[in-house]
Enzyme design. Structure first.
Site, PDB file in Angstrom:
ATOM      1  N   LYS A 127      17.808   5.408  11.528  1.00 54.55           N
ATOM      2  CA  LYS A 127      18.239   6.816  11.645  1.00 54.55           C
ATOM      3  C   LYS A 127      19.606   6.907  12.308  1.00 54.55           C
ATOM      4  CE  LYS A 127      15.215   7.005   9.558  1.00 54.55           C
ATOM      5  NZ  LYS A 127      14.118   6.127   9.102  1.00 54.55           N
ATOM      6  N   ALA A 187      12.744   0.370  -4.880  1.00 58.28           N
ATOM      7  CA  ALA A 187      13.262   1.728  -4.635  1.00 58.28           C
ATOM      8  C   ALA A 187      12.245   2.524  -3.830  1.00 58.28           C
ATOM      9  CB  ALA A 187      13.557   2.433  -5.963  1.00 58.28           C
ATOM     10  N   GLY A 188      11.793   1.934  -2.715  1.00 52.79           N
ATOM     11  CA  GLY A 188      10.870   2.638  -1.818  1.00 52.79           C
ATOM     12  C   GLY A 188      11.666   3.276  -0.684  1.00 52.79           C
ATOM     13  N   ILE A 242      12.574   2.138   2.389  1.00 46.41           N
ATOM     14  CA  ILE A 242      13.659   1.354   2.997  1.00 46.41           C
ATOM     15  C   ILE A 242      14.821   1.211   2.013  1.00 46.41           C
ATOM     16  CG2 ILE A 242      14.314  -0.927   3.890  1.00 46.41           C
ATOM     17  CD1 ILE A 242      11.528  -1.191   5.067  1.00 46.41           C
ATOM     18  N   ARG A 258       5.551  -4.246   3.129  1.00 48.45           N
ATOM     19  CA  ARG A 258       5.401  -5.031   4.349  1.00 48.45           C
ATOM     20  C   ARG A 258       3.992  -5.602   4.468  1.00 48.45           C
ATOM     21  NH1 ARG A 258       9.476  -4.419   7.856  1.00 48.45           N
ATOM     22  NH2 ARG A 258       8.180  -4.664   9.712  1.00 48.45           N
ATOM     23  N   ALA A 307       5.189   5.254  11.932  1.00 51.45           N
ATOM     24  CA  ALA A 307       5.121   5.175  13.390  1.00 51.45           C
ATOM     25  C   ALA A 307       4.197   6.246  13.964  1.00 51.45           C
ATOM     26  CB  ALA A 307       6.531   5.325  13.966  1.00 51.45           C
ATOM     27  N   HIS A 348      16.237  34.677  10.923  1.00 53.98           N
ATOM     28  CA  HIS A 348      17.287  34.746   9.911  1.00 53.98           C
ATOM     29  C   HIS A 348      18.645  34.579  10.571  1.00 53.98           C
ATOM     30  CE1 HIS A 348      19.466  35.936   6.337  1.00 53.98           C
ATOM     31  NE2 HIS A 348      20.208  36.702   7.120  1.00 53.98           N
TER      32      HIS A 348
HETATM   33  P1  FAD Z   1       5.224  -2.514  15.157  1.00 49.16           P
HETATM   34  O1  FAD Z   1       6.198  -1.436  15.419  1.00 49.16           O
HETATM   35  O2  FAD Z   1       5.540  -3.516  14.113  1.00 49.16           O
HETATM   36  O3  FAD Z   1       5.014  -3.240  16.559  1.00 49.16           O
HETATM   37  C1  FAD Z   1       4.229  -4.373  16.696  1.00 49.16           C
HETATM   38  C2  FAD Z   1       4.737  -5.166  17.890  1.00 49.16           C
HETATM   39  O4  FAD Z   1       3.796  -6.192  18.184  1.00 49.16           O
HETATM   40  C3  FAD Z   1       6.056  -5.882  17.616  1.00 49.16           C
HETATM   41  O5  FAD Z   1       6.887  -5.774  18.744  1.00 49.16           O
HETATM   42  C4  FAD Z   1       5.640  -7.332  17.389  1.00 49.16           C
HETATM   43  O6  FAD Z   1       6.660  -8.253  17.678  1.00 49.16           O
HETATM   44  C5  FAD Z   1       4.493  -7.409  18.378  1.00 49.16           C
HETATM   45  N1  FAD Z   1       3.553  -8.513  18.119  1.00 49.16           N
HETATM   46  C6  FAD Z   1       3.063  -8.953  16.942  1.00 49.16           C
HETATM   47  N2  FAD Z   1       2.160  -9.956  17.158  1.00 49.16           N
HETATM   48  C7  FAD Z   1       2.090 -10.128  18.504  1.00 49.16           C
HETATM   49  C8  FAD Z   1       1.341 -10.985  19.345  1.00 49.16           C
HETATM   50  N3  FAD Z   1       0.467 -11.846  18.860  1.00 49.16           N
HETATM   51  N4  FAD Z   1       1.543 -10.893  20.691  1.00 49.16           N
HETATM   52  C9  FAD Z   1       2.424  -9.999  21.218  1.00 49.16           C
HETATM   53  N5  FAD Z   1       3.147  -9.170  20.457  1.00 49.16           N
HETATM   54  C10 FAD Z   1       2.973  -9.217  19.130  1.00 49.16           C
HETATM   55  N6  FAD Z   1       8.100   4.914  10.237  1.00 49.16           N
HETATM   56  C11 FAD Z   1       8.230   6.227  10.468  1.00 49.16           C
HETATM   57  O7  FAD Z   1       7.237   6.892  10.782  1.00 49.16           O
HETATM   58  N7  FAD Z   1       9.445   6.850  10.375  1.00 49.16           N
HETATM   59  C12 FAD Z   1      10.564   6.181  10.036  1.00 49.16           C
HETATM   60  O8  FAD Z   1      11.634   6.762   9.962  1.00 49.16           O
HETATM   61  C13 FAD Z   1      10.458   4.798   9.780  1.00 49.16           C
HETATM   62  N8  FAD Z   1      11.544   4.086   9.446  1.00 49.16           N
HETATM   63  C14 FAD Z   1      11.422   2.744   9.232  1.00 49.16           C
HETATM   64  C15 FAD Z   1      12.555   2.041   8.855  1.00 49.16           C
HETATM   65  C16 FAD Z   1      12.474   0.685   8.607  1.00 49.16           C
HETATM   66  C17 FAD Z   1      13.717  -0.074   8.203  1.00 49.16           C
HETATM   67  C18 FAD Z   1      11.223   0.018   8.764  1.00 49.16           C
HETATM   68  C19 FAD Z   1      11.112  -1.462   8.549  1.00 49.16           C
HETATM   69  C20 FAD Z   1      10.095   0.716   9.131  1.00 49.16           C
HETATM   70  C21 FAD Z   1      10.179   2.085   9.352  1.00 49.16           C
HETATM   71  N9  FAD Z   1       9.067   2.846   9.692  1.00 49.16           N
HETATM   72  C22 FAD Z   1       9.184   4.188   9.897  1.00 49.16           C
HETATM   73  C23 FAD Z   1       7.740   2.231   9.847  1.00 49.16           C
HETATM   74  C24 FAD Z   1       7.441   1.986  11.327  1.00 49.16           C
HETATM   75  O9  FAD Z   1       8.448   1.175  11.873  1.00 49.16           O
HETATM   76  C25 FAD Z   1       6.071   1.334  11.480  1.00 49.16           C
HETATM   77  O10 FAD Z   1       5.090   2.084  10.815  1.00 49.16           O
HETATM   78  C26 FAD Z   1       5.705   1.243  12.959  1.00 49.16           C
HETATM   79  O11 FAD Z   1       6.649   0.484  13.663  1.00 49.16           O
HETATM   80  C27 FAD Z   1       4.318   0.620  13.126  1.00 49.16           C
HETATM   81  O12 FAD Z   1       4.007   0.554  14.483  1.00 49.16           O
HETATM   82  P2  FAD Z   1       3.036  -0.580  15.057  1.00 49.16           P
HETATM   83  O13 FAD Z   1       2.945  -0.307  16.527  1.00 49.16           O
HETATM   84  O14 FAD Z   1       1.805  -0.622  14.265  1.00 49.16           O
HETATM   85  O15 FAD Z   1       3.775  -1.957  14.792  1.00 49.16           O
HETATM   86  P1  NAI Z   2       7.691   0.815  -0.047  1.00 51.15           P
HETATM   87  O1  NAI Z   2       6.262   0.576  -0.283  1.00 51.15           O
HETATM   88  O2  NAI Z   2       8.137   2.160   0.431  1.00 51.15           O
HETATM   89  O3  NAI Z   2       8.520   0.522  -1.372  1.00 51.15           O
HETATM   90  C1  NAI Z   2       8.499  -0.714  -1.998  1.00 51.15           C
HETATM   91  C2  NAI Z   2       9.005  -0.538  -3.409  1.00 51.15           C
HETATM   92  O4  NAI Z   2       9.223  -1.816  -3.953  1.00 51.15           O
HETATM   93  C3  NAI Z   2       7.987   0.160  -4.307  1.00 51.15           C
HETATM   94  O5  NAI Z   2       8.629   1.180  -5.031  1.00 51.15           O
HETATM   95  C4  NAI Z   2       7.472  -0.963  -5.193  1.00 51.15           C
HETATM   96  O6  NAI Z   2       7.078  -0.516  -6.466  1.00 51.15           O
HETATM   97  C5  NAI Z   2       8.699  -1.857  -5.257  1.00 51.15           C
HETATM   98  N1  NAI Z   2       8.398  -3.241  -5.582  1.00 51.15           N
HETATM   99  C6  NAI Z   2       7.352  -3.989  -5.143  1.00 51.15           C
HETATM  100  N2  NAI Z   2       7.428  -5.245  -5.645  1.00 51.15           N
HETATM  101  C7  NAI Z   2       8.551  -5.285  -6.407  1.00 51.15           C
HETATM  102  C8  NAI Z   2       9.176  -6.295  -7.164  1.00 51.15           C
HETATM  103  N3  NAI Z   2       8.674  -7.531  -7.255  1.00 51.15           N
HETATM  104  N4  NAI Z   2      10.322  -5.997  -7.824  1.00 51.15           N
HETATM  105  C9  NAI Z   2      10.868  -4.760  -7.731  1.00 51.15           C
HETATM  106  N5  NAI Z   2      10.310  -3.745  -7.034  1.00 51.15           N
HETATM  107  C10 NAI Z   2       9.176  -4.012  -6.365  1.00 51.15           C
HETATM  108  O7  NAI Z   2       8.147  -0.339   0.959  1.00 51.15           O
HETATM  109  P2  NAI Z   2       9.449  -0.524   1.833  1.00 51.15           P
HETATM  110  O8  NAI Z   2      10.577   0.295   1.342  1.00 51.15           O
HETATM  111  O9  NAI Z   2       9.601  -1.991   1.969  1.00 51.15           O
HETATM  112  O10 NAI Z   2       9.002   0.065   3.219  1.00 51.15           O
HETATM  113  C11 NAI Z   2       7.821  -0.407   3.857  1.00 51.15           C
HETATM  114  C12 NAI Z   2       7.160   0.693   4.588  1.00 51.15           C
HETATM  115  O11 NAI Z   2       7.876   1.008   5.771  1.00 51.15           O
HETATM  116  C13 NAI Z   2       7.100   2.009   3.832  1.00 51.15           C
HETATM  117  O12 NAI Z   2       6.037   2.059   2.927  1.00 51.15           O
HETATM  118  C14 NAI Z   2       6.896   2.981   4.944  1.00 51.15           C
HETATM  119  O13 NAI Z   2       5.537   3.022   5.253  1.00 51.15           O
HETATM  120  C15 NAI Z   2       7.682   2.371   6.079  1.00 51.15           C
HETATM  121  N6  NAI Z   2       8.968   3.054   6.195  1.00 51.15           N
HETATM  122  C16 NAI Z   2       8.963   4.376   6.504  1.00 51.15           C
HETATM  123  C17 NAI Z   2      10.140   5.080   6.595  1.00 51.15           C
HETATM  124  C18 NAI Z   2      10.085   6.525   6.874  1.00 51.15           C
HETATM  125  O14 NAI Z   2       9.034   7.011   7.264  1.00 51.15           O
HETATM  126  N7  NAI Z   2      11.176   7.259   6.693  1.00 51.15           N
HETATM  127  C19 NAI Z   2      11.434   4.436   6.396  1.00 51.15           C
HETATM  128  C20 NAI Z   2      11.319   3.039   6.021  1.00 51.15           C
HETATM  129  C21 NAI Z   2      10.120   2.395   5.960  1.00 51.15           C
END
Ligand code: FAD
Ligand code: NAI
Length: 475
Positions: free
Chosen positions: A58, A191-192, A194, A282, A330, A454
């Site tokens: 963000k 095209a998800g 991320i 993921r 999250a 408004h």
């Molecule tokens: P995580 O945030 O993955 O935290 C798990 C933690 O546990 C990590 O620090 C890891 O290192 C640690 N861990 C793992 N195994 C062990 C172990 N054995 N011992 C100790 N520590 C350990 N979600 C949204 O809602 N809004 C968004 O805008 C958004 N944007 C995103 C953008 C990107 C690029 C990505 C990749 C994800 C995004 N997400 C977003 C998804 C969001 O990040 C996850 O859904 C969220 O972080 C999940 O929280 P969690 O606590 O389950 O796991």
């Molecule tokens: P995603 O599930 O959103 O999108 C993955 C995309 O990849 C799908 O459209 C799928 O059809 C495609 N795909 C899968 N295998 C493929 C292949 N072999 N070749 C081509 N395309 C393929 O997953 P993404 O973008 O990796 O994000 C993971 C998760 O992280 C999201 O599902 C979401 O839960 C979380 N996230 C949330 C955000 C938010 O809330 N704004 C921002 C970023 C991530």
């Protein structure tokens, strides 16, 4: 000698650290173990979300949008910018400092709530005498024990077979957030969420971005009408999106990476990119937990198997967030963390999966809650729909951002709101009204009768609710 707690949380992401805070609030002695390291090897709690997910993405989305506005949109407002230039180093440094502020904030919150924080990896050793023994391996090694364990270990990016993340040419989300200079050509596989967010960042900063998606439909989980609008707008912005592709061999060279694929017409294609972002979903983090030592069950997809209340197969072992079924968000992880802590305290923690909002932070943003029109059709639910375009909203015109719409779906008989879908300016904020309405099982008429300020973007929400009965006032 083991250190004994009421609750041990393994993982300090949004699921874990929030569960720990709630458990501490409820009077439990609580430990939280997290292994994330900052650049100096120090603790960086907050998980994927804080370090390589929600927060840094963000930050870069905001910075890149500011840059794009300065280069294009400002002129329309009568602001001429001369000599505009990009300082990518400063942009990335700002992103890193936003991340650090969040890491520090979480460390402060853990301390404030008297939670014992351990920097290292947690793993199960054994279950004995009604308690679980957990090994914590970090700079030092500790043995901890507790009656209750909450696993919140999150998820990691999925690799394509044969295309290992080197974070130099083939990038996961972590590498995509830290490219040191703007590449000329970026390929994005998937095209998800991320792919679209990171693709937007680098396109705005000047890269030519090609998105390759396996499915024939764009954003299949999004309401079709909204997804169609998004596809049109993103394509117009310059994202080259190819649907229905089959990815073949990926070959990293010295300075670029070649992707062979078959397009939706069955023709073999070859594209060379300076960087390749792979964002195809993921996988849950269960490696290193030593789940077998205590017999913790995983489901067929490798997630920790839980019931609707986040209970695992083991007594007093719970799991929340990305490591269990459900959307990888999250706020979903946080809600589960709170609910589990409350269940441990004998309370009735609850997560309503029907009202979890989704937001995609592209420009325009996409946000929704509840059922899509295609889901209602498939389920045979009789519904009525109302839409209102931001084009007809005074505040959107003043902002200079009139793309998109708000759409309501309501039950044909009861008028209960079944889903709300938005694409447009700041809909990440507007969606909350719809979430509250659905949580209280409001009707579209309830929203239509509420006074909205408004001029505000929220008037588009009221107008879309009015449109359900075909009585919009401004369209
Ligand atoms: P995580 O945030 O993955 O935290 C798990 C933690 O546990 C990590 O620090 C890891 O290192 C640690 N861990 C793992 N195994 C062990 C172990 N054995 N011992 C100790 N520590 C350990 N979600 C949204 O809602 N809004 C968004 O805008 C958004 N944007 C995103 C953008 C990107 C690029 C990505 C990749 C994800 C995004 N997400 C977003 C998804 C969001 O990040 C996850 O859904 C969220 O972080 C999940 O929280 P969690 O606590 O389950 O796991
Ligand atoms: P995603 O599930 O959103 O999108 C993955 C995309 O990849 C799908 O459209 C799928 O059809 C495609 N795909 C899968 N295998 C493929 C292949 N072999 N070749 C081509 N395309 C393929 O997953 P993404 O973008 O990796 O994000 C993971 C998760 O992280 C999201 O599902 C979401 O839960 C979380 N996230 C949330 C955000 C938010 O809330 N704004 C921002 C970023 C991530």
């Amino acid at each position: 000698m083991s250190k004994n707690f009421d609750v041990i949380v393994i993982g300090g992401g949004p699921g874990g650290y929030i569960a720990a805070i709630r458990a501490a609030q409820l009077g439990f002695s609580t430990a939280c173990i997290d292994d994330w390291k900052n650049a100096n090897g120090g603790p960086a709690p907050g998980g994927t979300c804080t370090n390589v997910g929600c927060i840094p993405s963000k930050a870069l989305l905001q910075s890149s949008e500011n840059y794009e506005h300065a280069g294009h949109a400002f002129a329309e407002h009568g602001i001429d910018v001369k000599g505009l230039s990009l300082n990518l180093g400063q942009m990335l440094a700002r992103k890193d400092s936003v991340v650090k502020q969040n890491n520090d904030g979480i460390l402060f919150l853990l301390k404030k709530n008297k939670i014992a924080f351990f920097h290292g990896r947690g793993s199960f050793v054994k279950a004995e005498g009604g308690a679980y023994e957990i090994k914590m391996a970090g700079a030092a090694e500790e043995t901890l024990s507790a009656k209750h364990v909450i696993v919140a270990t999150g998820s990691s990016a999925r690799e394509l077979p044969g295309a290992v993340f080197d974070e130099k040419l083939i990038l996961s989300n972590a590498g995509a957030l830290a490219i040191g200079s703007v590449p000329k050509k970026i390929g994005v596989i998937g095209a998800g969420v991320i792919g679209l967010e990171m693709g937007s960042v680098w396109r705005r900063l000047g890269a030519e971005v090609t998105v390759l998606e396996a499915l024939p439909t764009f954003l299949g989980a999004v309401d079709e009408q909204i997804a169609k609008e998004a596809h049109k707008l993103f394509t117009k912005q310059g994202l080259a999106i190819s649907l229905g592709v089959k990815i073949g061999t990926i070959t990293p060279g010295k300075k670029d990476v070649t992707v062979e694929y078959v397009n939706d017409k069955g023709a073999a294609q070859k594209a060379v990119f300076d960087k390749l972002i792979v964002s195809i979903g993921r996988l849950p983090n269960t490696n290193g937990l030593n789940a077998d030592a205590v017999g913790l069950k995983l489901d067929e997809r490798g997630f920790i198997a839980v019931d609707g209340d986040c209970r695992t197969n083991l007594p007093n072992v719970w799991a929340v967030g990305d490591v269990v079924r459900g959307p990888m968000l999250a706020h979903k992880a946080e809600e589960e963390g709170v609910a589990v802590a409350e269940r441990i305290a004998g309370q009735h923690g609850h997560v309503n999966f029907n009202t979890i909002p989704w937001v995609i932070y592209t420009s325009p943003e996409i946000a929704w809650v509840g059922k899509t029109e295609q889901q209602l059709k498939a389920e045979g639910v009789a519904y009525k729909a109302g839409t209102f375009p931001f084009m007809a909203n005074g505040r959107a015109r003043a902002l200079g951002d009139t793309s998109g719409m708000v759409k309501f779906l309501a039950d044909v008989k009861s008028d209960e709101i079944l889903g709300v879908h938005m694409i447009g300016p700041m809909v990440s904020e507007l969606i909350s009204e719809a979430v509250v309405a659905m949580e209280f099982r409001a009707s579209s008429e309830d929203i239509a009768r509420i006074c909205h300020a408004h001029p505000s973007l929220s008037e588009a929400t009221k107008e879309a609710a009015l449109a359900v009965e075909k009585r919009s006032l401004n369209f």
